[in-house]
Design an enzyme around this catalytic site. Structure first.
Site, PDB file in Angstrom:
ATOM      1  N   GLN A   1      34.266  46.756  33.481  1.00  0.00           N
ATOM      2  CA  GLN A   1      34.579  46.649  34.894  1.00  0.00           C
ATOM      3  C   GLN A   1      35.707  47.571  35.352  1.00  0.00           C
ATOM      4  OE1 GLN A   1      34.544  42.181  34.303  1.00  0.00           O
ATOM      5  NE2 GLN A   1      33.868  42.269  36.428  1.00  0.00           N
TER       6      GLN A   1
ATOM      7  N   ARG B   1      45.680  41.220  30.457  1.00  0.00           N
ATOM      8  CA  ARG B   1      44.462  40.785  29.757  1.00  0.00           C
ATOM      9  C   ARG B   1      43.387  41.843  29.971  1.00  0.00           C
ATOM     10  NH1 ARG B   1      39.887  37.511  31.840  1.00  0.00           N
ATOM     11  NH2 ARG B   1      38.767  36.695  30.041  1.00  0.00           N
TER      12      ARG B   1
ATOM     13  N   HIS C   1      33.428  40.761  26.192  1.00  0.00           N
ATOM     14  CA  HIS C   1      33.396  40.407  27.608  1.00  0.00           C
ATOM     15  C   HIS C   1      32.018  40.852  28.133  1.00  0.00           C
ATOM     16  CE1 HIS C   1      36.208  39.434  31.126  1.00  0.00           C
ATOM     17  NE2 HIS C   1      35.062  39.712  31.719  1.00  0.00           N
TER      18      HIS C   1
ATOM     19  N   ASN D   1      34.540  35.960  26.151  1.00  0.00           N
ATOM     20  CA  ASN D   1      34.800  35.602  27.536  1.00  0.00           C
ATOM     21  C   ASN D   1      33.588  34.874  28.108  1.00  0.00           C
ATOM     22  OD1 ASN D   1      36.178  35.963  30.278  1.00  0.00           O
ATOM     23  ND2 ASN D   1      34.189  36.930  30.638  1.00  0.00           N
ATOM     24  N   GLU D   2      33.823  33.763  28.779  1.00  0.00           N
ATOM     25  CA  GLU D   2      32.758  33.013  29.463  1.00  0.00           C
ATOM     26  C   GLU D   2      31.483  32.922  28.629  1.00  0.00           C
ATOM     27  OE1 GLU D   2      32.147  34.150  33.579  1.00  0.00           O
ATOM     28  OE2 GLU D   2      34.235  33.755  34.087  1.00  0.00           O
TER      29      GLU D   2
ATOM     30  N   ASN E   1      38.325  30.301  32.732  1.00  0.00           N
ATOM     31  CA  ASN E   1      38.314  31.032  33.990  1.00  0.00           C
ATOM     32  C   ASN E   1      37.965  29.995  35.032  1.00  0.00           C
ATOM     33  OD1 ASN E   1      38.690  33.235  32.369  1.00  0.00           O
ATOM     34  ND2 ASN E   1      36.633  34.081  32.673  1.00  0.00           N
TER      35      ASN E   1
ATOM     36  N   TYR F   1      37.423  28.973  39.146  1.00  0.00           N
ATOM     37  CA  TYR F   1      37.294  29.363  40.551  1.00  0.00           C
ATOM     38  C   TYR F   1      36.934  28.219  41.492  1.00  0.00           C
ATOM     39  CZ  TYR F   1      37.563  34.121  38.841  1.00  0.00           C
ATOM     40  OH  TYR F   1      37.989  35.272  38.241  1.00  0.00           O
TER      41      TYR F   1
ATOM     42  N   GLU G   1      41.499  33.441  34.112  1.00  0.00           N
ATOM     43  CA  GLU G   1      41.127  34.019  35.398  1.00  0.00           C
ATOM     44  C   GLU G   1      41.296  32.981  36.481  1.00  0.00           C
ATOM     45  OE1 GLU G   1      37.263  35.871  35.639  1.00  0.00           O
ATOM     46  OE2 GLU G   1      37.544  36.970  33.761  1.00  0.00           O
TER      47      GLU G   1
ATOM     48  N   TRP H   1      42.871  37.071  38.149  1.00  0.00           N
ATOM     49  CA  TRP H   1      41.746  37.994  38.187  1.00  0.00           C
ATOM     50  C   TRP H   1      41.703  38.539  39.599  1.00  0.00           C
ATOM     51  CZ3 TRP H   1      38.781  40.287  34.678  1.00  0.00           C
ATOM     52  CH2 TRP H   1      37.696  41.047  35.153  1.00  0.00           C
TER      53      TRP H   1
ATOM     54  N   PHE I   1      38.722  41.397  43.906  1.00  0.00           N
ATOM     55  CA  PHE I   1      39.661  40.320  43.589  1.00  0.00           C
ATOM     56  C   PHE I   1      41.057  40.881  43.306  1.00  0.00           C
ATOM     57  CE2 PHE I   1      37.045  36.483  42.706  1.00  0.00           C
ATOM     58  CZ  PHE I   1      35.777  37.030  42.832  1.00  0.00           C
TER      59      PHE I   1
END
Ligand SMILES: *[C@@H]1O[C@H](CO)[C@@H](O)[C@H](O)[C@H]1NC(C)=O
Ligand SMILES: *[C@@H]1O[C@H](CO)[C@@H](O)[C@H](O)[C@H]1NC(C)=O
Ligand SMILES: *[C@@H]1O[C@H](CO)[C@@H](O)[C@H](O)[C@H]1NC(C)=O
Ligand SMILES: *[C@@H]1O[C@H](CO)[C@@H](O)[C@H](O)[C@H]1NC(C)=O
Ligand SMILES: *[C@@H]1O[C@H](CO)[C@@H](O)[C@H](O)[C@H]1NC(C)=O
Ligand SMILES: *[C@@H]1O[C@H](CO)[C@@H](O)[C@H](O)[C@H]1NC(C)=O
Ligand SMILES: CC(=O)N[C@H]1CO[C@H](CO)[C@@H](O)[C@@H]1O
Length: 521
Positions: free
Chosen positions: A45, A100, A144, A189-190, A332, A334, A400, A443, A459
């Site tokens: 990203q 991170r 990731h 990650n996730e 993470n 949200y 995040e 994030w 973000f």
């Protein structure tokens, strides 16, 4: 941030009028000195340089070049590969305590296994050294969502047990080469989103699922079995890497190996027993799927019952390998979701996997197009409390947390400031109530390439001008707010006091311009 579309189509998030519980006035010193505040990006990203210096494609490259991410891709992204020095300078000026980021496996080991790419090795050494020399802790993620396409092509990636050994070998290289300076490692990650969205719904790379006419058309996959298989192999890979670290590196390097999940706060739609039970089922399928094996050595009973033989089982040796293999759990966070029991979903849902959950999630928020997420501090507090109670208060990181806004809108990103203000406050509440939470990462550090949103939403604490070949960065209000907080200022929700605070020291750097609204539509 990797789960946009899933929200639109499946998980649509709910928010209600929550009581404001967050500590509303606080300073950095209210947190323990060893608590760490940072911000993050991920390799695909943010780095760019997708085809440079020996990097080969990851599954992410294939995905973004198939046109699903609104025509955008990460070929150049924020060009952090070339601009890392400038970025670390910005972090240092902001007072960021930790950064991170993730390592691109296919940049470091282009074939997935075997020879190391010296240019890739040099890049991560340079980045880490630059961070360390500015007193910024590197917190590094190994996976990731971007493993080498070569391994997907070779044997189907995570659906194969062969990935466990290849991942362990990759982790070995990272620990050996960087572990003298990196103490905080996250293997995945996730992982829950990766398994669900990549192998059940097929929205995210590597886009495997059972094809349904007119709905999702994956080229390959099996939605009833592969998500479970992939998750199982990921857990074994994590545990193998953690064991390796323990055997070969921990004594010398004194680091920590953690695991990251996307966490929602689930709460029952009503107080009816079936909704309360459905809420626990949602927690089991979403978080317990990974957290139970890591903390208790086995999958939740609800999953075994619903998924039956499609859920692989751990033998005794595997169970003890995985049990306790995470030094910390990271989330993470949200949003929140209301859960309604849906006994019929076993029959009506197209996906067997979804049927296993048999819950219906709240569809009350259709306003995804408005970009901004509702800020619901009590929901983060609820998640931290859930982990504390269910898993015996493990060390936790919030990896995040942040606010989505239209990318080109403004540098005066007050909604993001409010978001950080609220969530950091509630983390303080949780700490004071006994939660072993050890860090908070915004994030994202920059407006990176967002999966599915491409470059339409951002973000970031910094705006990146994509029309400028040098990808110039512009500091947003949120970066100023965070900086003031990190440097010891008191923050409170009243924007007047924030503005007062913002009038404080903020020397414009040579690299980041002071805000100029005219530059952004
Ligand atoms: C998925 O795998 C299961 C178990 O092997 C099999 O019964 C089922 O037919 C497969 N589904 C598809 C769509 O291939
Ligand atoms: C459930 O019961 C509690 C305690 O009586 C109440 O505070 C809460 O509002 C109820 N929730 C719902 C969704 O009805
Ligand atoms: C996992 O480890 C804990 C703590 O050592 C232990 O109580 C538990 O029985 C283990 N789980 C399994 C499935 O062996
Ligand atoms: C604080 O911790 C206690 C003990 O775990 C728990 O019962 C209580 O609900 C927590 N408070 C909040 C607001 O989460
Ligand atoms: C953002 O603004 C720039 C400069 O006006 C424009 O060229 C670009 O297309 C915009 N990008 C998006 C995603 O709206
Ligand atoms: C800003 O610059 C002045 C003069 O160069 C310096 O004394 C001060 O420490 C700087 N403040 C910050 C926050 O960097
Ligand atoms: C689909 C939907 O709920 N749209 C709403 C989004 O929010 C705007 C303004 O708050 C409403 O006017 C829309 O009806």
């Amino acid at each position: 941030m990797m789960w946009k579309l899933c929200k639109v189509l499946i998980l649509i998030v709910s928010f209600g009028v929550g009581k404001v519980t967050a500590a509303d006035k606080y300073i950095r010193r209210d947190f323990p000195p060893e608590f760490v505040f940072g911000a993050g990006t991920s390799a695909y990203q943010g780095e760019g340089a997708a085809k440079e210096d020996g990097r080969t494609p990851s599954i992410f490259d294939a995905f973004s070049h198939s046109g699903v991410t609104r025509g955008a891709n990460g070929d150049v992204a924020c060009d952090q590969y070339h601009k890392y020095k400038e970025d670390v300078q910005l972090m240092a000026e902001m007072g960021l305590e930790a950064y991170r980021f993730s390592i691109s496996w296919s940049r470091l080991i282009p074939n997935g296994r075997g020879s190391i790419n010296p240019k890739g090795l040099q890049y991560y050494n340079n980045l880490i050294n630059e961070l360390i020399s500015h007193g910024i802790q590197p917190h590094v993620t190994l996976h990731h969502s971007d493993f080498p396409q070569a391994l997907e092509d070779k044997y189907g990636g995570w659906i194969s047990r062969r990935m466990v050994l290849d991942f362990e070998a990759y982790a070995d290289v990272c620990f050996r080469e960087f572990g003298d300076r990196v103490r905080h490692w996250t293997t995945f990650n996730e992982a829950n989103v990766f398994a669900q969205m990549g192998y059940d719904y097929g929205f995210l790379p590597p886009q495997r699922c059972s094809s349904l006419p007119g709905l999702y058309n994956c080229q390959k996959g099996n939605s009833s079995t592969e998500p479970y298989l992939v998750a199982h192999n990921i857990l074994l890979a994590h545990a193998s890497a953690a064991r390796l670290y323990g055997k070969k590196y921990r004594n010398k390097q004194n680091g920590y190996i953690g695991f990251n999940l996307l966490a929602f706060h689930f709460r029952p739609w009503t107080n009816k027993t079936e909704d309360i039970v459905a809420t626990q089922r949602a927690n089991d399928f979403y978080l317990g799927w990974f957290a139970d094996p890591l903390m208790f050595g086995d999958y939740p009973d609800t999953m075994k019952k619903n998924a039956g033989s499609r859920l692989p089982s751990f033998n005794g040796a595997e169970s003890s390998l995985i049990n306790g293999s995470a030094d910390f759990l990271a989330i993470n966070f949200y949003s929140a979701i209301k859960v309604k029991d849906n006994p019929g979903s076993l029959d009506i849902h197209p996906r067997d996997y979804k049927g296993d959950i048999a819950v219906q999630l709240d569809f009350s928020l259709n306003n995804f197009t408005e970009f901004e997420f509702p800020v619901i501090p009590w929901a983060l507090e609820g998640v931290l409390e859930y982990f504390k109670q269910k898993y015996g208060n493990p060390p936790m990181y919030i990896h995040e947390s942040g606010q989505r806004m239209k990318r080109n809108s403004t540098l005066e990103d007050w909604p993001r400031v409010q978001c950080m203000q609220g969530y950091i406050g509630v983390v303080l509440d949780s700490l004071r109530n006994g939660s072993d939470v050890r860090g908070y990462f915004v994030w994202s550090f920059l407006d990176v390439f967002e999966l599915l949103d491409g470059y339409e939403a951002g973000f970031g604490l910094y705006y990146v001008d994509l029309d400028d070949p040098s990808r110039r960065r512009y500091r947003k209000r949120s970066a100023r707010w965070y900086s003031a907080f990190l440097r010891g200022g008191a923050v409170s929700p009243a924007s007047a006091s924030l503005i007062g605070l913002m009038g404080g020291p903020e020397n414009a750097s040579s690299s980041a311009s002071s805000p100029d609204h005219r530059l952004i539509q």
